[in-house]
Design a protein around this motif. Structure first.
Motif, PDB file in Angstrom:
ATOM      1  N   MET A   1       0.842  -1.187   0.000  1.00 53.98           N
ATOM      2  CA  MET A   1       0.000   0.000   0.000  1.00 53.98           C
ATOM      3  C   MET A   1       0.878   1.237   0.000  1.00 53.98           C
ATOM      4  O   MET A   1       1.930   1.247   0.612  1.00 53.98           O
ATOM      5  CB  MET A   1      -0.898   0.025   1.234  1.00 53.98           C
ATOM      6  N   ILE A   2       0.379   2.257  -0.667  1.00 50.61           N
ATOM      7  CA  ILE A   2       1.118   3.520  -0.716  1.00 50.61           C
ATOM      8  C   ILE A   2       0.309   4.605  -0.005  1.00 50.61           C
ATOM      9  O   ILE A   2      -0.918   4.537   0.075  1.00 50.61           O
ATOM     10  CB  ILE A   2       1.428   3.963  -2.155  1.00 50.61           C
ATOM     11  N   ILE A   3       1.026   5.580   0.504  1.00 50.41           N
ATOM     12  CA  ILE A   3       0.371   6.754   1.075  1.00 50.41           C
ATOM     13  C   ILE A   3       0.842   7.953   0.273  1.00 50.41           C
ATOM     14  O   ILE A   3       2.026   8.087  -0.034  1.00 50.41           O
ATOM     15  CB  ILE A   3       0.642   6.898   2.595  1.00 50.41           C
ATOM     16  N   GLU A   4      -0.128   8.771  -0.124  1.00 56.34           N
ATOM     17  CA  GLU A   4       0.169   9.940  -0.946  1.00 56.34           C
ATOM     18  C   GLU A   4      -0.678  11.110  -0.499  1.00 56.34           C
ATOM     19  O   GLU A   4      -1.687  10.940   0.186  1.00 56.34           O
ATOM     20  CB  GLU A   4      -0.060   9.628  -2.431  1.00 56.34           C
ATOM     21  N   THR A   5      -0.245  12.287  -0.893  1.00 57.58           N
ATOM     22  CA  THR A   5      -0.975  13.502  -0.557  1.00 57.58           C
ATOM     23  C   THR A   5      -2.264  13.552  -1.371  1.00 57.58           C
ATOM     24  O   THR A   5      -2.254  13.268  -2.573  1.00 57.58           O
ATOM     25  CB  THR A   5      -0.104  14.739  -0.854  1.00 57.58           C
ATOM     26  N   ALA A   6      -3.370  13.893  -0.722  1.00 57.83           N
ATOM     27  CA  ALA A   6      -4.651  13.996  -1.415  1.00 57.83           C
ATOM     28  C   ALA A   6      -4.617  15.121  -2.433  1.00 57.83           C
ATOM     29  O   ALA A   6      -3.884  16.103  -2.279  1.00 57.83           O
ATOM     30  CB  ALA A   6      -5.774  14.234  -0.402  1.00 57.83           C
ATOM     31  N   LYS A   7      -5.435  14.966  -3.455  1.00 58.44           N
ATOM     32  CA  LYS A   7      -5.569  15.970  -4.510  1.00 58.44           C
ATOM     33  C   LYS A   7      -7.002  16.504  -4.489  1.00 58.44           C
ATOM     34  O   LYS A   7      -7.906  15.857  -3.952  1.00 58.44           O
ATOM     35  CB  LYS A   7      -5.273  15.338  -5.860  1.00 58.44           C
ATOM     36  N   SER A   8      -7.221  17.652  -5.088  1.00 55.04           N
ATOM     37  CA  SER A   8      -8.559  18.237  -5.143  1.00 55.04           C
ATOM     38  C   SER A   8      -9.581  17.260  -5.708  1.00 55.04           C
ATOM     39  O   SER A   8     -10.740  17.234  -5.277  1.00 55.04           O
ATOM     40  CB  SER A   8      -8.553  19.520  -5.983  1.00 55.04           C
ATOM     41  N   ALA A   9      -9.157  16.425  -6.645  1.00 58.26           N
ATOM     42  CA  ALA A   9     -10.058  15.438  -7.256  1.00 58.26           C
ATOM     43  C   ALA A   9     -10.542  14.398  -6.241  1.00 58.26           C
ATOM     44  O   ALA A   9     -11.520  13.692  -6.499  1.00 58.26           O
ATOM     45  CB  ALA A   9      -9.359  14.748  -8.423  1.00 58.26           C
ATOM     46  N   ASP A  10      -9.885  14.304  -5.093  1.00 50.35           N
ATOM     47  CA  ASP A  10     -10.286  13.344  -4.049  1.00 50.35           C
ATOM     48  C   ASP A  10     -11.429  13.868  -3.184  1.00 50.35           C
ATOM     49  O   ASP A  10     -11.951  13.122  -2.334  1.00 50.35           O
ATOM     50  CB  ASP A  10      -9.087  13.021  -3.133  1.00 50.35           C
ATOM     51  N   LEU A  11     -11.834  15.115  -3.348  1.00 47.80           N
ATOM     52  CA  LEU A  11     -12.805  15.734  -2.445  1.00 47.80           C
ATOM     53  C   LEU A  11     -14.091  14.923  -2.305  1.00 47.80           C
ATOM     54  O   LEU A  11     -14.495  14.583  -1.186  1.00 47.80           O
ATOM     55  CB  LEU A  11     -13.132  17.159  -2.896  1.00 47.80           C
ATOM     56  N   GLU A  12     -14.755  14.607  -3.401  1.00 48.38           N
ATOM     57  CA  GLU A  12     -16.032  13.883  -3.312  1.00 48.38           C
ATOM     58  C   GLU A  12     -15.842  12.514  -2.684  1.00 48.38           C
ATOM     59  O   GLU A  12     -16.680  12.065  -1.898  1.00 48.38           O
ATOM     60  CB  GLU A  12     -16.702  13.776  -4.685  1.00 48.38           C
ATOM     61  N   HIS A  13     -14.740  11.866  -3.032  1.00 47.62           N
ATOM     62  CA  HIS A  13     -14.463  10.552  -2.435  1.00 47.62           C
ATOM     63  C   HIS A  13     -14.278  10.676  -0.922  1.00 47.62           C
ATOM     64  O   HIS A  13     -14.788   9.848  -0.162  1.00 47.62           O
ATOM     65  CB  HIS A  13     -13.222   9.924  -3.085  1.00 47.62           C
ATOM     66  N   LEU A  14     -13.587  11.706  -0.473  1.00 48.09           N
ATOM     67  CA  LEU A  14     -13.382  11.912   0.962  1.00 48.09           C
ATOM     68  C   LEU A  14     -14.697  12.206   1.680  1.00 48.09           C
ATOM     69  O   LEU A  14     -14.923  11.722   2.792  1.00 48.09           O
ATOM     70  CB  LEU A  14     -12.373  13.032   1.211  1.00 48.09           C
ATOM     71  N   LEU A  15     -15.565  12.975   1.057  1.00 46.11           N
ATOM     72  CA  LEU A  15     -16.871  13.248   1.655  1.00 46.11           C
ATOM     73  C   LEU A  15     -17.692  11.959   1.759  1.00 46.11           C
ATOM     74  O   LEU A  15     -18.339  11.700   2.786  1.00 46.11           O
ATOM     75  CB  LEU A  15     -17.614  14.314   0.860  1.00 46.11           C
ATOM     76  N   ASP A  16     -17.655  11.127   0.708  1.00 48.69           N
ATOM     77  CA  ASP A  16     -18.343   9.831   0.755  1.00 48.69           C
ATOM     78  C   ASP A  16     -17.749   8.936   1.835  1.00 48.69           C
ATOM     79  O   ASP A  16     -18.468   8.231   2.550  1.00 48.69           O
ATOM     80  CB  ASP A  16     -18.266   9.123  -0.600  1.00 48.69           C
ATOM     81  N   PHE A  17     -16.439   8.966   1.931  1.00 43.68           N
ATOM     82  CA  PHE A  17     -15.716   8.178   2.930  1.00 43.68           C
ATOM     83  C   PHE A  17     -16.178   8.549   4.336  1.00 43.68           C
ATOM     84  O   PHE A  17     -16.432   7.699   5.179  1.00 43.68           O
ATOM     85  CB  PHE A  17     -14.229   8.511   2.753  1.00 43.68           C
ATOM     86  N   ARG A  18     -16.319   9.844   4.556  1.00 41.32           N
ATOM     87  CA  ARG A  18     -16.755  10.331   5.866  1.00 41.32           C
ATOM     88  C   ARG A  18     -18.193   9.895   6.154  1.00 41.32           C
ATOM     89  O   ARG A  18     -18.526   9.513   7.280  1.00 41.32           O
ATOM     90  CB  ARG A  18     -16.611  11.849   5.927  1.00 41.32           C
ATOM     91  N   ARG A  19     -19.060   9.952   5.134  1.00 37.45           N
ATOM     92  CA  ARG A  19     -20.444   9.509   5.322  1.00 37.45           C
ATOM     93  C   ARG A  19     -20.505   8.016   5.644  1.00 37.45           C
ATOM     94  O   ARG A  19     -21.294   7.583   6.486  1.00 37.45           O
ATOM     95  CB  ARG A  19     -21.275   9.840   4.082  1.00 37.45           C
ATOM     96  N   GLU A  20     -19.647   7.232   4.987  1.00 39.30           N
ATOM     97  CA  GLU A  20     -19.584   5.798   5.274  1.00 39.30           C
ATOM     98  C   GLU A  20     -19.183   5.571   6.734  1.00 39.30           C
ATOM     99  O   GLU A  20     -19.781   4.745   7.440  1.00 39.30           O
ATOM    100  CB  GLU A  20     -18.589   5.094   4.343  1.00 39.30           C
ATOM    101  N   ALA A  21     -18.182   6.311   7.188  1.00 41.68           N
ATOM    102  CA  ALA A  21     -17.726   6.183   8.575  1.00 41.68           C
ATOM    103  C   ALA A  21     -18.824   6.610   9.548  1.00 41.68           C
ATOM    104  O   ALA A  21     -19.035   5.958  10.575  1.00 41.68           O
ATOM    105  CB  ALA A  21     -16.462   7.011   8.794  1.00 41.68           C
ATOM    106  N   ALA A  22     -19.548   7.681   9.236  1.00 45.56           N
ATOM    107  CA  ALA A  22     -20.624   8.154  10.110  1.00 45.56           C
ATOM    108  C   ALA A  22     -21.734   7.107  10.213  1.00 45.56           C
ATOM    109  O   ALA A  22     -22.266   6.865  11.302  1.00 45.56           O
ATOM    110  CB  ALA A  22     -21.188   9.473   9.584  1.00 45.56           C
ATOM    111  N   ALA A  23     -22.057   6.468   9.092  1.00 45.55           N
ATOM    112  CA  ALA A  23     -23.094   5.425   9.114  1.00 45.55           C
ATOM    113  C   ALA A  23     -22.653   4.249   9.975  1.00 45.55           C
ATOM    114  O   ALA A  23     -23.447   3.696  10.750  1.00 45.55           O
ATOM    115  CB  ALA A  23     -23.403   4.966   7.686  1.00 45.55           C
ATOM    116  N   TRP A  24     -21.389   3.867   9.872  1.00 42.39           N
ATOM    117  CA  TRP A  24     -20.864   2.773  10.694  1.00 42.39           C
ATOM    118  C   TRP A  24     -20.888   3.158  12.170  1.00 42.39           C
ATOM    119  O   TRP A  24     -21.314   2.371  13.011  1.00 42.39           O
ATOM    120  CB  TRP A  24     -19.451   2.412  10.245  1.00 42.39           C
TER     121      TRP A  24
END
Length: 184
Positions: A1-24
């Motif tokens: 696995m790699i770790i990299e700096t987020a890009k502006s294009a990751d914004l919607e994915h990060l918001l979805d990610f947060r919603r997934e975590a909130a639901a859990w």
């Protein structure tokens, strides 16, 4: 696995990610992250270069934000004078749960913090999420105190005021780091 700096294009994915975590979290009885996070605020942290993505091929397995700025009103002036980095928005995709990726991300953050000259890796957690607090304690953090006053809504109780820290320094994480680092 790699770790990299987020890009502006990751914004919607990060918001979805947060919603997934909130639901859990809601299935565990916690209201943590139940309010939508402002997209413009998240975009500002991405553009500041403080949001990092853990990738497993084309999949995003996790994310962590590591910043030199503390959440206002939590840490004392003496604590803020100590070189520190602050972790927030640590999230692991549910598909990757159970593999201690969160712990490994904390190890990576501690190493990064030390490389940047910090003595401490610090965080605040939801004051009512005892399971999360126990998780951080199990990963080497020490509870500093719980700040209950000075919340954002009418000066009411603070919801994320459980403060913890651990010494910054190298620790096993096993990730390929493809972020840019500024060393002290």
């Amino acid at each position: 696995m790699i770790i990299e700096t987020a890009k502006s294009a990751d914004l919607e994915h990060l918001l979805d990610f947060r919603r997934e975590a909130a639901a859990w979290l809601q299935t565990l009885g916690s209201d943590q992250w139940s309010r939508d996070y402002p997209a413009d605020k998240l975009l500002a942290t991405i553009e500041a270069g403080t949001v990092f993505m853990l990738r497993d091929g084309a999949e995003t397995a996790g994310t962590i934000t590591v910043t030199p700025e503390a959440e206002p009103g939590l840490w004392s002036p003496a604590e803020l004078a100590e070189p520190s980095r602050f972790v927030n928005k640590l999230t692991v995709a549910r598909a990757y749960a159970g593999h201690d990726l969160g712990g490994r991300l904390l190890n990576w953050a501690g190493e990064r913090a030390a490389d940047e000259g910090a003595e401490w890796l610090r965080l605040d957690a939801w004051t009512t999420n005892e399971r999360l607090q126990e998780y951080y304690l199990a990963h080497g953090f020490t509870h500093v105190r719980t700040e209950l006053e000075g919340g954002a809504v009418n000066g009411g109780p603070r919801v994320s005021g459980w403060l913890a820290q651990r010494a910054a320094g190298p620790a096993a994480h096993g990730f390929t780091d493809q972020t840019l680092r500024v060393t002290a």
